[in-house]
Design a protein around this motif. Structure first.
Motif, mmCIF file in Angstrom:
data_model
loop_
_atom_site.group_PDB
_atom_site.id
_atom_site.type_symbol
_atom_site.label_atom_id
_atom_site.label_comp_id
_atom_site.label_asym_id
_atom_site.label_seq_id
_atom_site.Cartn_x
_atom_site.Cartn_y
_atom_site.Cartn_z
ATOM 1 N N ASP A 382 0.765 -1.276 -0.006
ATOM 2 C CA ASP A 382 -0.003 0.102 0.042
ATOM 3 C C ASP A 382 0.759 1.182 0.070
ATOM 4 N N GLY A 383 2.127 1.166 0.133
ATOM 5 C CA GLY A 383 2.893 2.345 0.288
ATOM 6 C C GLY A 383 2.647 3.241 1.586
ATOM 7 N N GLU A 384 2.510 2.558 2.688
ATOM 8 C CA GLU A 384 2.172 3.106 4.033
ATOM 9 C C GLU A 384 3.059 2.165 5.121
ATOM 10 N N PRO A 385 4.299 2.176 5.059
ATOM 11 C CA PRO A 385 5.045 1.575 6.129
ATOM 12 C C PRO A 385 5.205 2.135 7.520
ATOM 13 N N ARG A 386 4.785 3.486 7.465
ATOM 14 C CA ARG A 386 4.943 4.056 9.111
ATOM 15 C C ARG A 386 3.827 3.448 9.846
ATOM 16 N N GLY A 387 4.204 2.912 11.056
ATOM 17 C CA GLY A 387 3.265 2.745 12.064
ATOM 18 C C GLY A 387 3.622 1.495 12.948
ATOM 19 N N LEU A 388 2.748 1.337 13.901
ATOM 20 C CA LEU A 388 3.325 0.458 14.847
ATOM 21 C C LEU A 388 1.845 -0.321 15.492
ATOM 22 N N VAL A 389 1.899 -1.785 15.913
ATOM 23 C CA VAL A 389 0.786 -2.182 16.627
ATOM 24 C C VAL A 389 1.597 -2.729 17.999
ATOM 25 N N LYS A 390 0.727 -2.281 19.013
ATOM 26 C CA LYS A 390 1.313 -2.740 20.283
ATOM 27 C C LYS A 390 0.195 -3.352 21.014
ATOM 28 N N VAL A 391 0.423 -4.694 21.700
ATOM 29 C CA VAL A 391 -0.449 -5.338 22.483
ATOM 30 C C VAL A 391 -0.148 -5.316 23.835
ATOM 31 N N VAL A 392 -0.783 -4.935 24.688
ATOM 32 C CA VAL A 392 -0.249 -5.137 26.284
ATOM 33 C C VAL A 392 -1.218 -6.160 26.899
ATOM 34 N N ALA A 393 -0.266 -7.033 27.491
ATOM 35 C CA ALA A 393 -1.171 -8.239 28.220
ATOM 36 C C ALA A 393 -0.413 -8.304 29.694
ATOM 37 N N ALA A 394 -1.102 -8.769 30.674
ATOM 38 C CA ALA A 394 -0.768 -9.297 31.711
ATOM 39 C C ALA A 394 0.203 -10.426 31.832
ATOM 40 N N LYS A 395 1.106 -9.962 32.659
ATOM 41 C CA LYS A 395 2.557 -10.908 32.776
ATOM 42 C C LYS A 395 2.022 -12.473 33.224
ATOM 43 N N GLU A 396 0.881 -12.271 33.974
ATOM 44 C CA GLU A 396 0.834 -13.724 34.769
ATOM 45 C C GLU A 396 -0.045 -14.548 33.617
ATOM 46 N N ASP A 397 -0.934 -14.150 33.189
ATOM 47 C CA ASP A 397 -1.797 -15.178 32.368
ATOM 48 C C ASP A 397 -2.016 -14.602 30.858
ATOM 49 N N GLY A 398 -1.410 -13.514 30.694
ATOM 50 C CA GLY A 398 -1.610 -13.004 29.404
ATOM 51 C C GLY A 398 -2.791 -12.441 28.847
ATOM 52 N N THR A 399 -3.666 -12.350 29.748
ATOM 53 C CA THR A 399 -4.943 -11.496 29.412
ATOM 54 C C THR A 399 -4.471 -10.132 28.666
ATOM 55 N N ILE A 400 -5.380 -10.125 27.575
ATOM 56 C CA ILE A 400 -4.998 -8.684 27.004
ATOM 57 C C ILE A 400 -5.639 -7.382 27.689
ATOM 58 N N LEU A 401 -4.681 -6.571 28.152
ATOM 59 C CA LEU A 401 -5.334 -5.327 28.750
ATOM 60 C C LEU A 401 -5.380 -3.935 28.071
#
Length: 472
Positions: A382-401
């Motif tokens: 697409d010619g759109e290389p700028r950007g980032l995906v960030k997923v934050v999860a609980a360290k204990e069980d991996g639940t997405i926060l």
């Protein structure tokens, strides 16, 4: 006197949705609106802004199309036509909402509404005063732009978001006071269209409530488009003369611009509603409600910006459904743990749940998965290389926060994470979902996998190197 099961005051995304929800359940409903249905969002906010944003995004892509073999050296941009298109989009959608209300049997009254005793509403329309009765009343009057007394807003040179959406000529220069989402969206739009833009923000950073990595990507693009950003800075005075505005900002500096946009937030719209007389409690100008959207007065509910809980159109619609359910005898409660939001800057920011910074402030132990647009085959195509995906999860069980996305289609991509959070999924489980290739949503999968250090297309995540053993 006419009597209704539910009377809704305000026809924005909270009010008209509540009215339709109630009608769908067989209630006798009326909606009272002093202006056009759709409220601020449709008429003076979300929709006209995004219509202009769509134009700005297309313009930006055309300007950057040389790598595709598309040459646009003599590009001609007609702002007046873009403004007309914006108005046409709004008009079409307003007409659609009108038809939805009528099709569901909702009576629409035009005028200013105020409470006058239990179950009674007064409606003023020009020189005519009417009265209705309702078993339940839902307040959905939204918010209005904040107008600091120290700034001489005249609607011509010094504008709010209301007036800037009505201009027909592109300003050569624009000072944006306020680096929140409203200010930064307009800065992105007008700078892409060729206006020289300056942002002044009192706080140490723009978009203070968003993920810092995401904001840095937006800052890069703004600066590349020539936007000057002053943070930790205030506007001390504005003077208008001969069609120009001179702004004095902290540090003794002066700026001369054609237009000024005051974008310092919105405040609940409660003026003239008769809340105190009706026994409706307010706090800091907002109507106080419980989890079921009930006010302190029996039979009166409130939803949307007037409650100042979360000033988002989709939250108002959500609250509208809860208020209706409870007005008709139910017992629903609002849950704001999963509320996606989008900032339509260039590039977009999509966010849901907690940011990495939020987790640090709360002392939560987390693992963070990241994936860059530069590593996405679809983003590169697409010619759109700028950007980032960030997923934050609980360290204990991996639940997405929470999650933060900055880049192409972030507004759409964030919805997948919201669904995963609503279903209390772990990052590992989200990473196991098969995603179509090549697509942008694959980045969600990769970022979720990266929480557990297993993203395939992220470099530097290999296991232990195998050592060759020479047997004697």
């Amino acid at each position: 006197m006419i009597e209704f099961d539910i009377a809704v005051i305000g026809g924005g995304p909270g009010g008209y949705v509540a009215a339709i929800r109630a009608a769908q359940q067989g209630a006798c409903v009326c909606l009272i609106e002093r202006d056009k249905v759709g409220g601020t969002c449709l008429n003076r906010g979300c929709i006209p802004t995004k219509a202009l944003y769509s134009t700005a995004l297309l313009l930006q892509r055309i300007k950057n199309s040389a790598s595709h073999g598309i040459r646009a050296e003599n590009l001609d941009f007609d702002f007046a036509q873009a403004a007309r298109r914006k108005d046409e989009v709004v008009e079409k959608l307003v007409g659609g909402v009108e038809q939805l209300l009528k099709g569901n049997g909702v009576d629409i009254f035009r005028g200013e509404a105020s409470l006058e005793g239990t179950g009674k509403v007064k409606i003023r329309s020009k020189d005519v005063v009417g009265h209705i009765r309702a078993k339940n009343i839902i307040l959905a009057t939204g918010s209005v732009v904040a107008r600091p007394e120290t700034l001489p807003i005249d609607g011509k040179n010094v504008l709010t978001s209301n007036e800037i959406l009505a201009i027909k000529e592109l300003p050569k220069s624009l000072l944006v006071i306020g680096g929140g989402y409203i200010g930064c969206e307009f800065a992105s739009i007008f700078s892409a269209m060729g206006t020289e833009v300056t942002i002044v923000e009192q706080l140490p950073a723009i978009l203070a409530r968003s993920d810092r990595q995401a904001v840095r990507e937006v800052e890069k693009t703004l600066k590349e488009q020539g936007v000057t950003i002053h943070t930790g800075t205030s506007v001390e005075a504005l003077e208008t003369a001969e069609g120009k505005v001179t702004a004095r900002i902290s540090g003794g500096r002066e700026l001369s611009v054609e237009k000024v946009l005051v974008a310092v937030g919105r405040v609940p719209n409660t003026e003239g509603l008769g809340l105190e007389e009706a026994g409706v409690r307010t706090e800091r100008g907002a109507v106080v409600v419980d989890e079921g959207m009930r006010t302190s007065a029996e039979g009166i509910f409130a939803i949307g910006d007037v409650t100042n809980i979360i000033q988002l159109a989709h939250v108002a619609s959500y609250q509208g459904g809860i208020a209706v359910a409870n007005a008709l005898g139910g017992d629903r409660r609002a849950d704001y743990r999963v509320v996606p939001s989008t900032i339509f800057t260039l590039p977009e920011i999509g966010q849901v749940g907690l940011t990495e910074e939020d987790c640090k402030e709360k002392g939560l132990e987390v693992k963070v998965g990241r994936f860059s647009y530069q590593a996405s085959s679809k983003a590169l195509c697409d010619g759109e290389p700028r950007g980032l995906v960030k997923v934050v999860a609980a360290k204990e069980d991996g639940t997405i926060l929470g999650a933060s996305i900055v880049g192409e289609e972030a507004s759409a991509l964030i919805a997948e994470v919201a669904v995963a959070m609503q279903e209390k999924m772990s990052a590992a489980r989200l990473g196991e979902v098969i995603h179509s290739h090549p697509t942008l949503p694959e980045m969600i999968m990769e970022a979720a996998e990266d929480v557990g250090d297993s993203a395939v297309h992220k470099p530097g995540r290999g296991g232990r190197k195998t050592e060759r053993v020479n047997k004697a």
